[in-house]
Design a protein around this motif. Structure first.
Motif, short mmCIF file in Angstrom:
data_model
loop_
_atom_site.label_atom_id
_atom_site.label_comp_id
_atom_site.label_asym_id
_atom_site.label_seq_id
_atom_site.Cartn_x
_atom_site.Cartn_y
_atom_site.Cartn_z
N MET A 1 -13.65 30.47 -26.91
CA MET A 1 -12.81 30.12 -28.02
C MET A 1 -11.37 29.58 -27.34
O MET A 1 -11.04 28.53 -28.01
CB MET A 1 -12.41 31.24 -29.01
CG MET A 1 -13.78 31.63 -29.75
SD MET A 1 -14.32 30.35 -30.90
CE MET A 1 -12.96 30.20 -32.21
N TYR A 2 -10.99 30.21 -26.48
CA TYR A 2 -9.81 29.58 -25.84
C TYR A 2 -9.82 28.24 -25.21
O TYR A 2 -9.31 27.36 -25.39
CB TYR A 2 -9.31 30.45 -24.77
CG TYR A 2 -7.99 30.36 -23.86
CD1 TYR A 2 -6.99 29.96 -24.47
CD2 TYR A 2 -8.25 30.05 -22.55
CE1 TYR A 2 -5.82 29.50 -23.61
CE2 TYR A 2 -7.23 29.45 -21.75
CZ TYR A 2 -5.96 29.36 -22.26
OH TYR A 2 -5.03 29.10 -21.61
N MET A 3 -11.18 28.08 -24.36
CA MET A 3 -11.14 26.72 -23.98
C MET A 3 -11.73 25.86 -24.72
O MET A 3 -11.23 24.75 -24.97
CB MET A 3 -12.56 26.68 -22.83
CG MET A 3 -12.46 27.61 -21.59
SD MET A 3 -10.78 27.19 -20.51
CE MET A 3 -11.22 25.41 -20.32
N PHE B 1 -13.77 29.42 -9.47
CA PHE B 1 -12.49 29.66 -10.55
C PHE B 1 -12.47 30.85 -11.21
O PHE B 1 -13.45 31.58 -11.38
CB PHE B 1 -12.36 28.24 -11.46
CG PHE B 1 -13.28 28.71 -12.79
CD1 PHE B 1 -14.65 28.07 -12.58
CD2 PHE B 1 -12.81 28.99 -13.87
CE1 PHE B 1 -15.30 28.17 -13.61
CE2 PHE B 1 -13.60 29.12 -14.93
CZ PHE B 1 -15.06 28.58 -14.75
N GLY B 2 -11.29 31.28 -11.55
CA GLY B 2 -10.97 32.56 -12.02
C GLY B 2 -11.12 32.69 -13.61
O GLY B 2 -10.93 31.76 -14.00
N TYR B 3 -11.61 33.82 -14.16
CA TYR B 3 -11.23 34.05 -15.44
C TYR B 3 -10.30 34.94 -16.02
O TYR B 3 -9.57 35.39 -15.34
CB TYR B 3 -12.94 34.79 -15.86
CG TYR B 3 -13.94 33.82 -15.77
CD1 TYR B 3 -14.48 32.95 -16.79
CD2 TYR B 3 -14.65 33.80 -14.44
CE1 TYR B 3 -15.79 32.12 -16.51
CE2 TYR B 3 -15.76 32.80 -14.28
CZ TYR B 3 -16.29 32.08 -15.08
OH TYR B 3 -17.25 31.27 -14.95
N TYR B 4 -10.53 34.99 -17.07
CA TYR B 4 -9.33 36.18 -17.70
C TYR B 4 -10.21 37.06 -17.87
O TYR B 4 -10.75 37.43 -18.94
CB TYR B 4 -8.66 35.49 -19.07
CG TYR B 4 -8.31 34.20 -18.89
CD1 TYR B 4 -6.89 34.06 -18.22
CD2 TYR B 4 -8.69 33.06 -19.29
CE1 TYR B 4 -6.09 32.83 -18.01
CE2 TYR B 4 -7.96 31.84 -19.12
CZ TYR B 4 -6.77 31.81 -18.41
OH TYR B 4 -6.21 30.43 -18.22
N PRO B 5 -9.79 38.48 -16.94
CA PRO B 5 -10.85 39.51 -16.94
C PRO B 5 -10.73 40.13 -18.14
O PRO B 5 -11.69 40.94 -18.69
CB PRO B 5 -10.32 40.33 -15.97
CG PRO B 5 -8.96 39.88 -15.47
CD PRO B 5 -8.87 38.39 -15.91
N GLU B 6 -9.52 40.15 -19.12
CA GLU B 6 -9.32 40.91 -20.26
C GLU B 6 -10.10 40.19 -21.61
O GLU B 6 -10.19 40.95 -22.65
CB GLU B 6 -7.87 41.23 -20.51
CG GLU B 6 -7.16 42.27 -19.36
CD GLU B 6 -8.07 43.80 -19.38
OE1 GLU B 6 -8.47 44.15 -20.31
OE2 GLU B 6 -7.80 43.91 -17.97
N PHE B 7 -10.22 38.94 -21.47
CA PHE B 7 -10.96 38.35 -22.30
C PHE B 7 -12.49 38.66 -22.55
O PHE B 7 -13.25 39.04 -21.49
CB PHE B 7 -11.00 36.79 -22.15
CG PHE B 7 -9.50 36.11 -22.63
CD1 PHE B 7 -8.45 37.03 -22.61
CD2 PHE B 7 -9.54 34.79 -22.49
CE1 PHE B 7 -7.36 36.24 -23.15
CE2 PHE B 7 -8.29 34.15 -23.07
CZ PHE B 7 -7.25 34.77 -23.43
N ASP C 1 -14.07 35.24 -26.33
CA ASP C 1 -12.71 34.95 -26.22
C ASP C 1 -12.52 33.50 -25.43
O ASP C 1 -11.78 32.64 -25.69
CB ASP C 1 -11.97 35.89 -25.70
CG ASP C 1 -11.75 37.17 -26.73
OD1 ASP C 1 -11.52 36.79 -28.07
OD2 ASP C 1 -11.24 38.19 -26.39
N PHE C 2 -13.08 33.95 -24.25
CA PHE C 2 -12.94 32.64 -23.28
C PHE C 2 -13.27 31.39 -23.71
O PHE C 2 -12.63 30.30 -23.55
CB PHE C 2 -13.59 33.20 -22.00
CG PHE C 2 -13.47 31.98 -20.93
CD1 PHE C 2 -12.38 31.96 -20.24
CD2 PHE C 2 -14.45 31.32 -20.56
CE1 PHE C 2 -12.30 30.92 -19.14
CE2 PHE C 2 -14.40 30.25 -19.53
CZ PHE C 2 -13.18 30.29 -18.80
#
Lengths: 405, 253
Positions: free
Chosen positions: B94-96, B81-87, B91-92
């Motif tokens: 905390m978002y999850m 699965f892909g991540y958010y490259p700018e996070f 951040d990632f």
């Protein structure tokens, strides 16, 4: 926990983390600056002879307009104007009258008033210059007749015509001329700015849902407790506020840049000074605020449309293709006025609507025995349609199945 | 703590991906083995509620897979699965954590704990686009554990990890198995052999073997290879899925 606020912030962070957002905003700002500066660039020539730069001529015209600022457009000013234009020789040897020295010397200082009379009454330039007897009464009669013919051509019902006659009667006359180049340029650039707002909205939001499907991040999102419910609303809220905020920033930028370049005059002038065919009893400032409000409503609608399309098509390229395709279609297709209902629907679609002549156009919507003008009805329609689209998109999002990878 | 999979099936137009799989899983590590296309990922997606079965049910302690409460006890690491490259890594997480319903303070504390657990605390502030494949994989494992899940579904969790990290992760998964139901899918048979309490083998969409693995049947790799082949496994007498369902009665619904 609801965590809506946190999810909203992260959705905004994702949006602003995309390079395309900054690039497209940069291009928009550059395009606005260019469109504002372009009229001042280049040379003004008559018969191939250099007279001055466009910037010089703009300053000259602005000086003439300033000299007329605050003057009532009454019998006296009409006579002065027509008198000045009658100094232009009738025999022009195939040249345009604006190329004559008489025009430049005597008529040009009154060109703003001359054009106002011409646009308000629909009288041909030659008739106005050579045979019209300046009369305030005749000016108003001719305007009423001109509007009546335009309304008939547009297929307006008797009720609608009556509605516009009542609106027209509320306009304060005689008109008072005010120098208005700044606000005039704002209306001139309105369609361009509107087009950019819609385009940027489509570009930036086309991946709002599809990016996660493409990246396969949807797998961990959709199996999280809030991924199927609150995240949808957070995404929608982020997209809609991004579109509205982006439109607002671009409009404020356009406003400030125009004010700096062309001045701040004309906000209290009657709207007819800029848009002669309107029967709205508004000032130019009020009309500008209304037009800006319509643009933001259109941006909100487009944002909802693009985001739901992004979820339906699951590809930002396809979403962008559909959105820009609609924009381009709107630019090249025109529905003739004789198909009144179709023309009205077409002109009120957000891809077509964002022009001064549609926002302040003559089409109305009959509601409870009264009528709503386009600028009153259309934003409400956009907001309602946007909400319906968002509501329809939710089950599509929730029912998505991760398979076949 | 019980995950009940009852005659779970997924049928596409002309292919049965998962065919009437039933199992009852309890606390512990359950290794899921099978060839490519055997239906492991499809089964896991249905267990995670992101793919709707065409038949059967999944429930955790009586809570149906479609419920929000079910997703609240679930931790899932997909195969790819892909991540958010700018996070950033933080951040990632905390978002999850926000997606999993954790409050800000709780999320910060838990994210810090997990970053330390997966040895990413030093790079937590760096953008994910600068992470190596192994670092991304570790971050993926961390996100799956944010909500202290009762049910952990790991699809190829050790793929992309170097041998040292793999060994560390085996122990981590083993630790998780003491508190949660861990369903682990992998191609690396030795990983399953070392840490799984139960072994499940899938072939052509069917669960053809499910039992405790204590090493008494010899080497798991040989056992597995024989199983996915045509032959009968010595000492086991299992030939196909139907027989398995009949013979391993204890854990079937």
């Amino acid at each position: 926990m609801s965590n809506f606020g946190a999810l909203y912030r992260y959705e905004c962070k994702k949006l602003f983390g995309r390079k395309i957002v900054w690039i497209s905003f940069g291009i928009c700002v550059a395009a606005v600056i260019l469109s504002l500066v372009a009229p001042l660039l280049g040379d003004y020539c008559i018969d191939g002879k250099f007279v001055g730069t466009n910037s010089d001529m703009y300053r000259t015209d602005k000086g003439y307009a300033k000299a007329l600022d605050g003057r009532v457009i009454d019998q006296g000013l009409m006579e002065e104007t027509i008198g000045a234009y009658r100094k232009i020789p009738q025999a022009l040897d195939g040249h345009h009258y604006t190329y004559t020295e008489e025009y430049q010397q005597f008529a040009r200082p009154y060109s703003e008033i001359f054009n106002f009379i011409r646009q308000m009454t629909g009288v041909q330039t030659s008739e106005l210059m050579w045979s019209w007897e300046p009369s305030e009464g005749d000016f108003h009669e001719r305007r009423q007749a001109y509007l009546a013919s335009l309304w008939a051509d547009a297929g307006l019902s008797e009720g609608e015509m009556d509605y516009w006659r009542r609106r027209e009667a509320r306009i304060r006359t005689p008109y008072v001329y005010q120098e208005h180049s700044g606000i005039d340029y704002m209306f001139s650039s309105y369609q361009t700015v509107g087009l950019m707002v819609l385009l940027v909205t489509a570009i930036c939001l086309s991946g709002m849902f599809s990016d996660e499907h493409t990246r396969k991040t949807d797998q961990i999102i959709l199996c999280s407790p809030l991924g199927k419910t609150r995240l949808y609303w957070a995404k929608m809220a982020a997209g809609v506020s991004f579109a509205a905020g982006g439109a607002l920033i671009l409009l404020i930028f356009t406003f400030l840049a125009t004010m700096c370049l062309y001045g701040t005059g004309g906000f209290h002038a009657a709207f007819q000074i800029i848009y002669a065919l309107s029967s709205e009893p508004l000032t130019c400032g009020q009309a500008l605020l209304i037009a800006y409000g319509c643009m933001m409503a259109a941006a909100v609608f487009i944002s909802a449309f693009v985001m739901v399309l992004s979820e339906l098509l699951r590809s930002n390229i396809a979403t962008l293709a559909v959105s820009t395709g609609l924009l381009i279609t709107a630019m090249i297709v025109n529905v003739p006025e004789q198909y009144r209902v179709l023309a009205q629907i077409w002109n009120w679609l957000p891809w077509c609507f964002l022009t001064p002549w549609n926002v302040f156009g003559e089409y109305t919507l009959p509601v409870f025995g009264g009528y709503l003008a386009a600028w009153q009805a259309v934003p409400l329609f956009y907001l309602a349609a946007g909400m319906i689209i968002v509501a329809v998109g939710k089950p599509v999002y929730q029912k998505f199945q991760v398979s076949g990878r | 703590m019980e995950l009940v999979i009852d005659r779970l099936s997924k049928q596409y137009k002309n292919k049965i991906s998962v065919d009437r799989v039933s199992a009852r899983l309890h606390k512990g590590v359950h290794g899921l083995l099978g060839e490519n296309g055997a239906g492991k990922t499809t089964l896991m997606r249905m267990i995670c509620g992101i793919l709707k079965p065409t038949g059967g049910t999944v429930s955790y302690d009586g809570i149906d897979v479609s419920e929000e409460e079910y997703r609240a006890v679930l931790g899932y690491l997909p195969q790819d699965f892909g991540y958010y490259p700018e996070f950033t890594g933080m951040d990632f997480l905390m978002y999850m954590a926000a997606l999993k319903g954790l409050g800000k303070t709780q999320a910060k504390r838990r994210a810090a704990e997990l970053l330390q657990l997966v040895s990413l605390q030093e790079v937590a502030g760096r953008k994910i686009k600068t992470y190596s494949g192994g670092m991304k994989q570790r971050l993926g494992i961390a996100q799956a554990l944010l909500n202290r899940p009762g049910l952990v579904v790991l699809d190829e969790p050790t793929a992309g990890l170097d041998p040292k990290e793999r060994v560390r992760f085996r122990s981590l998964i083993q630790e998780l198995g003491k508190e949660s139901i861990v369903l682990l899918s992998t191609h690396i048979v030795s990983d399953v052999e070392h840490i799984a309490d139960t072994v499940l083998i899938m072939k052509n969409g069917q669960l053809i073997y499910q039992d405790k693995w204590d090493g008494s049947r010899g080497n798991l790799e040989d056992f597995y290879l024989q199983h996915i082949g045509e032959g009968t496994v010595a000492g086991c007498g299992i030939r196909n899925g139907t027989e398995v369902e009949d013979r391993i009665g204890g854990d079937k619904s």
